[in-house]
Design an enzyme around this catalytic site. Structure first.
Site, PDB file in Angstrom:
ATOM      1  N   HIS A 204      37.544  22.061  -9.521  1.00 33.89           N
ATOM      2  CA  HIS A 204      38.500  21.649  -8.487  1.00 33.89           C
ATOM      3  C   HIS A 204      38.626  20.125  -8.440  1.00 33.89           C
ATOM      4  O   HIS A 204      39.727  19.594  -8.300  1.00 33.89           O
ATOM      5  CB  HIS A 204      38.017  22.104  -7.100  1.00 33.89           C
ATOM      6  CG  HIS A 204      37.869  23.579  -6.927  1.00 33.89           C
ATOM      7  ND1 HIS A 204      36.641  24.189  -6.789  1.00 33.89           N
ATOM      8  CD2 HIS A 204      38.792  24.572  -6.862  1.00 33.89           C
ATOM      9  CE1 HIS A 204      36.819  25.491  -6.624  1.00 33.89           C
ATOM     10  NE2 HIS A 204      38.112  25.752  -6.673  1.00 33.89           N
TER      11      HIS A 204
ATOM     12  N   GLN B 178      47.221  33.942 -13.166  1.00 36.40           N
ATOM     13  CA  GLN B 178      47.682  33.430 -11.875  1.00 36.40           C
ATOM     14  C   GLN B 178      48.626  32.241 -12.087  1.00 36.40           C
ATOM     15  O   GLN B 178      49.676  32.137 -11.436  1.00 36.40           O
ATOM     16  CB  GLN B 178      46.477  33.006 -11.030  1.00 36.40           C
ATOM     17  CG  GLN B 178      46.839  32.188  -9.796  1.00 36.40           C
ATOM     18  CD  GLN B 178      45.644  31.843  -8.943  1.00 36.40           C
ATOM     19  OE1 GLN B 178      45.201  32.665  -8.152  1.00 36.40           O
ATOM     20  NE2 GLN B 178      45.106  30.641  -9.087  1.00 36.40           N
TER      21      GLN B 178
HETATM   22  O1  PAF Z   1      42.901  30.058  -7.390  1.00 34.62           O
HETATM   23  C1  PAF Z   1      42.678  30.017  -6.164  1.00 34.62           C
HETATM   24  O2  PAF Z   1      41.721  29.398  -5.690  1.00 34.62           O
HETATM   25  C2  PAF Z   1      43.586  30.776  -5.219  1.00 34.62           C
HETATM   26  O3  PAF Z   1      44.035  31.961  -5.785  1.00 34.62           O
HETATM   27  C3  PAF Z   1      44.775  29.923  -4.708  1.00 34.62           C
HETATM   28  C4  PAF Z   1      45.711  29.524  -5.840  1.00 34.62           C
HETATM   29  C5  PAF Z   1      44.258  28.687  -4.003  1.00 34.62           C
HETATM   30  C6  PAF Z   1      45.610  30.742  -3.705  1.00 34.62           C
HETATM   31  O4  PAF Z   1      44.834  31.152  -2.618  1.00 34.62           O
END
Ligand code: PAF
Length: 297
Positions: free
Chosen positions: A45, A162
């Site tokens: 992150h 995703q």
């Molecule tokens: O990848 C994630 O942490 C989650 O799926 C996201 C994109 C923040 C959506 O809640």
């Protein structure tokens, strides 16, 4: 030596406060980047926040454990919530603002809408094993994008499907935000960083790097023209021998992550895996760079 404490990062909890801050930046002509997360922040992150700071003047990180993307038997309740340490970590990155809303701020009483991508991209892999997951992700990410209206939003390639789903609805719905993928950050032994790694027992943690080793070997072989069927069978056996229960192990094309039409990779793709070790479910993926190796030989 004692760690120097960074000044606390600015935190807002309401959409109104988020929009006020961003409106002030916009009035100064500044660009804005968004890093949506569910917290329990790790180096993956933080790398996204740094990537965004290279591209935009102001970086907003969102922290929201989104109930809509968890199935009834999934880990919503036990998902790690570590806000205080997340804020400390972010204070040491170039991020400028954290948006950490309560569930009722995102889904107030009467909330009754959803965003859904249909078709092959969401009917397979994670979509097949986690019904409702992509609908929950698409709905919350649409909201976050519309709340912040950033110039760019970044998502990790570790959740590759995703990322593709997000690109699909942003394009389909004409949301005026550029979507950027950030590279997967790995532990020295290859394990992809994930908030869910915190669930691993010592034995699970010792077995976990097998996933990356196997998919990297498969991607190299398949990219060089090996049989997808044979490589997948060998990969399955290796992963299961390490103690995992597989949900899927697949080599897929970049066209909506559909299977390649034949038994060889005819173009770039991805090897994707999801597997359980003990009570922890891990996912990972690596690129297949098909064509290159064969064209030089
Ligand atoms: O990848 C994630 O942490 C989650 O799926 C996201 C994109 C923040 C959506 O809640």
């Amino acid at each position: 030596m004692a760690k120097r404490t960074a000044p606390p990062i600015h935190l807002v909890r309401t959409v109104a406060d988020l929009r006020d801050t961003i409106a002030r930046w916009r009035a100064e002509g500044l660009t804005v980047g968004l890093v949506p997360t569910m917290g329990a922040l790790h180096e993956g992150h933080l790398s996204l926040a740094r990537l965004m700071a290279e591209r935009t003047d102001r970086v907003v990180v969102t922290i929201f454990v989104n109930p809509a993307q968890f199935g009834p038997n999934e880990d919503f309740d036990r998902y790690p919530r570590t806000e205080a340490s997340d804020l400390e970590k972010l204070a040491r990155t170039p991020a400028h603002l954290v948006f950490a809303p309560a569930v009722a701020e995102v889904y107030p009483p009467g909330f009754a809408s959803a965003v859904e991508v249909t078709g092959p991209l969401t009917g397979t892999l994670e979509g097949a094993f986690r019904p409702g997951f992509f609908k929950g992700v698409a709905t919350v990410v649409t909201k976050l994008l519309l709340q912040a209206l950033p110039d760019i939003a970044v998502f990790g390639e570790k959740d590759f499907q995703q990322l593709m789903v997000i690109r699909a609805f942003v394009r389909d719905l004409d949301i005026p935000v550029e979507i950027l993928g950030g590279p997967t950050i790995r532990e020295p032994d290859g394990l992809a960083m994930s908030s869910r790694n915190a669930y691993l027992s010592p034995a699970g943690r010792a077995a976990a790097p097998t996933l990356h080793r196997v998919i990297a070997e498969m991607a190299t072989a398949i990219g060089a023209g090996a049989s997808i069927t044979a490589e997948t069978a060998r990969g399955r056996a290796d992963i299961e021998a390490a103690g995992f229960r597989l949900d899927y192990l697949e080599a897929r094309s970049l066209d909506r992550l559909m299977p390649y039409p034949g038994d060889r990779a005819e173009g770039p793709g991805r090897v994707l895996v999801a597997a359980h070790i003990g009570s922890t479910r891990l996912i990972d993926n690596v690129p297949i760079e098909a064509g290159r190796a064969r064209s030089v030989s």
